[in-house]
Design a protein around this motif. Structure first.
Motif, short mmCIF file in Angstrom:
data_model
loop_
_atom_site.label_atom_id
_atom_site.label_comp_id
_atom_site.label_asym_id
_atom_site.label_seq_id
_atom_site.Cartn_x
_atom_site.Cartn_y
_atom_site.Cartn_z
N ASP A 20 0.90 -1.26 -0.08
CA ASP A 20 0.01 0.09 0.04
C ASP A 20 1.00 1.25 -0.09
OD1 ASP A 20 1.02 -0.23 2.54
OD2 ASP A 20 -0.95 0.01 3.54
N PHE A 21 2.11 1.21 0.01
CA PHE A 21 2.98 2.16 -0.01
C PHE A 21 4.37 1.54 -0.58
CE2 PHE A 21 5.77 5.88 1.82
CZ PHE A 21 4.99 6.93 1.26
N PRO A 22 4.36 1.62 -2.01
CA PRO A 22 5.63 0.84 -2.58
C PRO A 22 6.85 1.82 -2.95
CG PRO A 22 3.92 1.32 -4.10
CD PRO A 22 3.38 1.91 -2.74
N LEU A 23 7.43 2.29 -1.52
CA LEU A 23 8.46 3.13 -1.76
C LEU A 23 9.40 2.88 -0.52
CD1 LEU A 23 9.07 6.85 -2.36
CD2 LEU A 23 9.60 6.02 -0.11
N GLU A 24 10.68 2.71 -0.77
CA GLU A 24 11.75 2.42 0.36
C GLU A 24 12.93 3.27 0.35
OE1 GLU A 24 12.52 -1.66 1.83
OE2 GLU A 24 14.53 -1.16 1.25
N PHE A 25 13.14 3.93 1.49
CA PHE A 25 14.30 4.83 1.52
C PHE A 25 15.68 4.09 2.43
CE2 PHE A 25 16.54 8.04 4.65
CZ PHE A 25 17.14 8.70 3.42
N ASN A 26 16.57 4.18 1.87
CA ASN A 26 18.00 3.45 2.49
C ASN A 26 18.99 4.37 2.55
OD1 ASN A 26 16.53 0.53 2.54
ND2 ASN A 26 16.53 1.18 0.29
N THR A 27 19.95 4.03 3.57
CA THR A 27 21.07 4.57 3.79
C THR A 27 22.17 3.39 3.62
OG1 THR A 27 20.48 6.86 4.63
CG2 THR A 27 22.91 6.20 4.73
N ASP A 28 23.08 3.36 2.58
CA ASP A 28 23.99 2.14 2.37
C ASP A 28 25.44 2.66 2.63
OD1 ASP A 28 22.35 -0.17 2.13
OD2 ASP A 28 21.93 0.73 -0.01
N ASP A 29 26.23 2.02 3.59
CA ASP A 29 27.73 2.23 3.52
C ASP A 29 28.43 1.00 2.74
OD1 ASP A 29 30.23 2.59 4.36
OD2 ASP A 29 29.96 3.41 6.28
N THR A 30 29.26 1.32 1.79
CA THR A 30 29.76 0.12 1.05
C THR A 30 30.66 -0.45 2.05
OG1 THR A 30 31.73 1.63 0.47
CG2 THR A 30 29.73 1.74 -1.05
N ARG A 31 31.25 -0.13 3.09
CA ARG A 31 32.08 -0.79 3.91
C ARG A 31 31.37 -2.03 4.50
NH1 ARG A 31 34.40 4.59 6.82
NH2 ARG A 31 32.07 4.85 6.66
N ASP A 32 29.93 -1.86 4.33
CA ASP A 32 29.38 -3.14 5.06
C ASP A 32 29.10 -4.16 3.96
OD1 ASP A 32 28.66 -1.82 7.39
OD2 ASP A 32 26.91 -0.82 6.71
N TYR A 33 29.80 -3.94 2.62
CA TYR A 33 29.62 -5.17 1.87
C TYR A 33 31.32 -5.74 1.62
CZ TYR A 33 24.84 -3.43 1.06
OH TYR A 33 23.61 -3.03 0.94
N TYR A 34 31.10 -6.80 1.18
CA TYR A 34 32.53 -7.50 0.93
C TYR A 34 33.30 -6.66 -0.40
CZ TYR A 34 35.36 -10.55 -2.13
OH TYR A 34 36.49 -11.20 -2.70
N LYS A 35 34.44 -5.95 0.10
CA LYS A 35 35.21 -5.38 -0.73
C LYS A 35 34.45 -4.14 -1.31
CE LYS A 35 38.81 -7.72 -2.81
NZ LYS A 35 39.60 -8.61 -3.74
N ASN A 36 33.63 -3.57 -0.48
CA ASN A 36 33.05 -2.29 -0.93
C ASN A 36 32.36 -2.55 -2.18
OD1 ASN A 36 33.85 0.07 0.96
ND2 ASN A 36 35.78 -0.99 0.54
N ASP A 37 31.63 -3.71 -2.29
CA ASP A 37 30.87 -4.16 -3.55
C ASP A 37 29.46 -4.47 -3.31
OD1 ASP A 37 29.98 -5.25 -6.06
OD2 ASP A 37 31.75 -6.37 -6.35
N ILE A 38 28.49 -3.48 -3.62
CA ILE A 38 26.95 -3.74 -3.49
C ILE A 38 26.84 -4.42 -5.09
CG2 ILE A 38 24.96 -2.72 -3.26
CD1 ILE A 38 26.00 -0.57 -2.00
N ASN A 39 26.78 -5.94 -4.88
CA ASN A 39 26.91 -6.56 -6.04
C ASN A 39 25.76 -6.59 -7.17
OD1 ASN A 39 26.01 -8.09 -3.61
ND2 ASN A 39 25.14 -9.53 -4.89
#
Length: 295
Positions: A20-39
């Motif tokens: 009923d509200f198809p929207l999402e807001f995010n804040t991502d830090d690449t350091r939380d991913y393997y080798k700074n890679d959001i695959n």
């Protein structure tokens, strides 16, 4: 260690927002991913991205766009993309379905949303050199500031996003809004999805290049070419990265034994897993877990 969860076709599986509200807001830090890679992943939703800190490379199909703080990018529906950073990057984004802007049976959708959703153009890079893009970045900051508050008004969010969309849409010409064509590149991406589907389904067991190519009913040489053309790495390299991503996630988020994590990542020999992990991550699994647990 985070990773983007995708289905068998590389489509991101996590639902963004609610029905009923198809929207999402995010804040991502690449350091939380393997080798700074959001695959690599894709989703039916549109995505608007704004860089807060660091330098982030946005990979769109075969193209790479370097984004600095204060810059952003619009990513069209169903476009394969990835974010990487040499050091780190902090990214804010809003992901939303076309239905958030207008119902598909509406005139607004047919006139202002569908032409862009169905266009061949995969993205629009947002830099401050052009007046309208500078204005759009400013509106994005206002939208994200609103979304960060504890309580926000749903109608206000929709109105802000509609203003951003209209500003962007009115700047596009007929060439940019040309509809998607079925061509060789589209075929290779479809075959790529079939092969990645196979990898993601079977990564926990031994997989050969022949197995991966067979998933798309193509030759090994063609499989190598399609991977290289679309995401710039080989099938075997993608398999290794996918396995290590899963291992990093388990090391960070669980207390399972390394032997078990190795097996879950597709490595029956824990000594070999340790060697591979150290070679590509730069530390042993135990060292990695200890460092991440202190952060």
């Amino acid at each position: 260690m985070q990773s983007v969860s995708t289905n068998l076709n590389l489509q991101e599986t996590r639902r963004h927002g609610s029905p009923d509200f198809p929207l999402e807001f995010n804040t991502d830090d690449t350091r939380d991913y393997y080798k700074n890679d959001i695959n690599w992943h894709w989703h039916e939703e549109f995505e608007l991205v704004y860089i807060i800190e660091g330098c982030v490379a946005c990979h769109i199909n075969q193209s790479v766009y370097e984004l600095q703080p204060g810059e952003g990018i619009f990513i069209n529906s169903s476009v394969l993309h990835r974010f990487t950073s040499e050091k780190y990057g902090i990214i804010t984004n809003v992901i939303f379905l076309s239905a958030f802007l207008a119902a598909k049976e509406s005139l607004i959708y047919r006139k202002y949303v569908m032409p862009l959703e169905k266009a061949e153009m995969p993205c629009i890079v947002l830099r401050k050199e052009e007046v309208w893009k500078k204005q759009m970045l400013s509106l994005l900051q206002e939208l994200f500031s609103n979304l960060k508050t504890a309580e926000w008004n749903e109608l206000s969010i929709r109105n802000q996003l509609s203003e951003i969309w209209l500003l962007m849409f009115l700047q596009l010409n007929s060439e940019q809004l040309a509809p998607k064509m079925v061509n060789g590149s589209a075929h290779s991406r479809k075959m790529l999805q079939a092969m990645i589907q196979y990898i993601q389904m079977h990564f926990e067991r031994p997989i050969t290049l022949a197995d991966i190519a067979g998933a798309a009913n193509i030759s090994k040489n063609t499989a190598l070419r399609y991977f290289q053309e679309n995401i710039g790495i080989s099938p075997v390299e993608y398999l290794m990265q996918y396995r290590l991503n899963n291992a990093c996630k388990m090391l960070r988020e669980t207390s399972e034994k390394i032997t078990y994590i190795a097996r879950c990542a597709g490595y029956d020999n824990v000594s070999y897993f340790n060697r591979i992990f150290k070679k590509y991550v730069g530390k042993t699994p135990s060292q990695y877990r200890a460092e991440r647990s202190r952060e």
